[in-house]
Design an enzyme around this catalytic site. Structure first.
Site, PDB file in Angstrom:
ATOM      1  N   ASP A  30       0.845  -1.188   0.000  1.00  0.00           N
ATOM      2  CA  ASP A  30       0.000   0.000   0.000  1.00  0.00           C
ATOM      3  C   ASP A  30       0.886   1.246   0.000  1.00  0.00           C
ATOM      4  O   ASP A  30       1.892   1.318   0.701  1.00  0.00           O
ATOM      5  CB  ASP A  30      -0.924   0.005   1.229  1.00  0.00           C
ATOM      6  CG  ASP A  30      -2.059   0.991   1.067  1.00  0.00           C
ATOM      7  OD1 ASP A  30      -3.212   0.547   0.905  1.00  0.00           O
ATOM      8  OD2 ASP A  30      -1.796   2.217   1.096  1.00  0.00           O
ATOM      9  N   ASN A  86     -13.125  -2.943   2.425  1.00  0.00           N
ATOM     10  CA  ASN A  86     -14.053  -1.819   2.499  1.00  0.00           C
ATOM     11  C   ASN A  86     -14.994  -1.897   1.296  1.00  0.00           C
ATOM     12  O   ASN A  86     -14.527  -1.959   0.151  1.00  0.00           O
ATOM     13  CB  ASN A  86     -13.283  -0.490   2.467  1.00  0.00           C
ATOM     14  CG  ASN A  86     -12.398  -0.314   3.688  1.00  0.00           C
ATOM     15  OD1 ASN A  86     -12.758  -0.706   4.794  1.00  0.00           O
ATOM     16  ND2 ASN A  86     -11.215   0.260   3.495  1.00  0.00           N
ATOM     17  N   GLN A  93     -14.168   2.964   1.194  1.00  0.00           N
ATOM     18  CA  GLN A  93     -13.549   2.522  -0.053  1.00  0.00           C
ATOM     19  C   GLN A  93     -13.246   3.730  -0.945  1.00  0.00           C
ATOM     20  O   GLN A  93     -14.114   4.587  -1.166  1.00  0.00           O
ATOM     21  CB  GLN A  93     -14.471   1.541  -0.797  1.00  0.00           C
ATOM     22  CG  GLN A  93     -13.816   0.947  -2.043  1.00  0.00           C
ATOM     23  CD  GLN A  93     -14.659  -0.132  -2.728  1.00  0.00           C
ATOM     24  OE1 GLN A  93     -15.805  -0.387  -2.327  1.00  0.00           O
ATOM     25  NE2 GLN A  93     -14.101  -0.733  -3.754  1.00  0.00           N
ATOM     26  N   VAL A  95     -10.799   3.189  -3.790  1.00  0.00           N
ATOM     27  CA  VAL A  95     -10.447   2.642  -5.103  1.00  0.00           C
ATOM     28  C   VAL A  95     -11.487   1.573  -5.440  1.00  0.00           C
ATOM     29  O   VAL A  95     -11.610   0.569  -4.726  1.00  0.00           O
ATOM     30  CB  VAL A  95      -9.032   2.029  -5.105  1.00  0.00           C
ATOM     31  CG1 VAL A  95      -8.727   1.430  -6.479  1.00  0.00           C
ATOM     32  CG2 VAL A  95      -7.984   3.086  -4.740  1.00  0.00           C
ATOM     33  N   HIS A  99     -10.374  -5.151  -3.427  1.00  0.00           N
ATOM     34  CA  HIS A  99      -9.047  -5.480  -2.883  1.00  0.00           C
ATOM     35  C   HIS A  99      -9.189  -5.844  -1.420  1.00  0.00           C
ATOM     36  O   HIS A  99     -10.072  -5.338  -0.718  1.00  0.00           O
ATOM     37  CB  HIS A  99      -8.073  -4.308  -3.044  1.00  0.00           C
ATOM     38  CG  HIS A  99      -8.598  -3.007  -2.541  1.00  0.00           C
ATOM     39  ND1 HIS A  99      -9.514  -2.258  -3.250  1.00  0.00           N
ATOM     40  CD2 HIS A  99      -8.368  -2.329  -1.391  1.00  0.00           C
ATOM     41  CE1 HIS A  99      -9.818  -1.175  -2.565  1.00  0.00           C
ATOM     42  NE2 HIS A  99      -9.138  -1.197  -1.415  1.00  0.00           N
ATOM     43  N   HIS A 101      -7.254  -5.636   2.146  1.00  0.00           N
ATOM     44  CA  HIS A 101      -6.135  -5.065   2.897  1.00  0.00           C
ATOM     45  C   HIS A 101      -5.577  -6.160   3.802  1.00  0.00           C
ATOM     46  O   HIS A 101      -6.344  -6.808   4.529  1.00  0.00           O
ATOM     47  CB  HIS A 101      -6.597  -3.907   3.790  1.00  0.00           C
ATOM     48  CG  HIS A 101      -7.080  -2.709   3.048  1.00  0.00           C
ATOM     49  ND1 HIS A 101      -6.292  -1.602   2.801  1.00  0.00           N
ATOM     50  CD2 HIS A 101      -8.284  -2.423   2.495  1.00  0.00           C
ATOM     51  CE1 HIS A 101      -6.993  -0.693   2.145  1.00  0.00           C
ATOM     52  NE2 HIS A 101      -8.207  -1.165   1.942  1.00  0.00           N
TER      53      HIS A 101
HETATM   54  P1  AMP Z   1      -9.764   1.556   0.057  1.00  0.00           P
HETATM   55  O1  AMP Z   1      -9.833   2.857   0.834  1.00  0.00           O
HETATM   56  O2  AMP Z   1     -10.251   0.363   0.815  1.00  0.00           O
HETATM   57  O3  AMP Z   1     -10.385   1.685  -1.307  1.00  0.00           O
HETATM   58  O4  AMP Z   1      -8.211   1.276  -0.151  1.00  0.00           O
HETATM   59  C1  AMP Z   1      -7.472   1.807  -1.205  1.00  0.00           C
HETATM   60  C2  AMP Z   1      -6.047   1.713  -0.802  1.00  0.00           C
HETATM   61  O5  AMP Z   1      -5.250   1.842  -1.961  1.00  0.00           O
HETATM   62  C3  AMP Z   1      -5.584   2.807   0.180  1.00  0.00           C
HETATM   63  O6  AMP Z   1      -5.073   2.210   1.369  1.00  0.00           O
HETATM   64  C4  AMP Z   1      -4.520   3.561  -0.600  1.00  0.00           C
HETATM   65  O7  AMP Z   1      -3.454   3.996   0.222  1.00  0.00           O
HETATM   66  C5  AMP Z   1      -4.087   2.523  -1.619  1.00  0.00           C
HETATM   67  N1  AMP Z   1      -3.523   3.059  -2.861  1.00  0.00           N
HETATM   68  C6  AMP Z   1      -4.046   4.029  -3.640  1.00  0.00           C
HETATM   69  N2  AMP Z   1      -3.267   4.222  -4.728  1.00  0.00           N
HETATM   70  C7  AMP Z   1      -2.246   3.326  -4.636  1.00  0.00           C
HETATM   71  C8  AMP Z   1      -1.115   3.025  -5.449  1.00  0.00           C
HETATM   72  N3  AMP Z   1      -0.870   3.691  -6.598  1.00  0.00           N
HETATM   73  N4  AMP Z   1      -0.263   2.065  -5.048  1.00  0.00           N
HETATM   74  C9  AMP Z   1      -0.499   1.392  -3.886  1.00  0.00           C
HETATM   75  N5  AMP Z   1      -1.553   1.616  -3.075  1.00  0.00           N
HETATM   76  C10 AMP Z   1      -2.413   2.575  -3.441  1.00  0.00           C
END
Ligand code: AMP
Length: 115
Positions: A30, A86, A93, A95, A99, A101
């Site tokens: 992450d 999430n 959430q 992204v 996924h 975590h």
């Molecule tokens: P969520 O909030 O559950 O959608 O988690 C998305 C996660 O993706 C967050 O913990 C971000 O820090 C992580 N994230 C976003 N962009 C990137 C990236 N380019 N490389 C690695 N992690 C990322």
């Protein structure tokens, strides 16, 4: 719809620290870790969120959990880690590409279910 950040990482269009991959998923570090070990297990199939998965994804969802275990063993945290998904903006959430975590390396309290 435009490719997600994670699809672009999977396609090597964006840089990332990929620590595991197989035919169905990848695991990356992450970019903003909330624990000493904070990895993301990401299916190659761009399912936006957990609730968008269907019966067709039964094996894939199981595979993601098995991959989480394999990755935990690979980085040496198999005895103590937490897996979080999430689902939806209201749950944090950001992204919209499913996924898991995988968090480890710190003490998690019993009552604290977040990061
Ligand atoms: P969520 O909030 O559950 O959608 O988690 C998305 C996660 O993706 C967050 O913990 C971000 O820090 C992580 N994230 C976003 N962009 C990137 C990236 N380019 N490389 C690695 N992690 C990322």
């Amino acid at each position: 719809m435009a490719d997600s950040i994670f699809t672009r990482i999977i396609n090597r269009e964006l840089p990332s620290e990929i620590i595991y991959e197989d035919e169905h998923c990848i695991a990356i570090k992450d970019i903003a870790p909330k624990a000493p070990v904070h990895l993301l297990i990401i299916p190659r199939k761009p399912i936006a969120k957990l609730c968008d998965a269907s019966g067709d994804d039964l094996a894939l969802l199981g595979h993601l959990l098995l991959a989480a275990g394999a990755v935990a063993r690979q980085v040496g945290v198999e005895d103590a880690f937490r897996v979080i998904v999430n689902n939806g903006a209201g749950a944090g959430q950001t992204v919209f590409h499913l996924h898991l975590h995988l968090l480890a390396g710190k003490q998690f309290s019993e009552s604290q279910l977040g990061f």
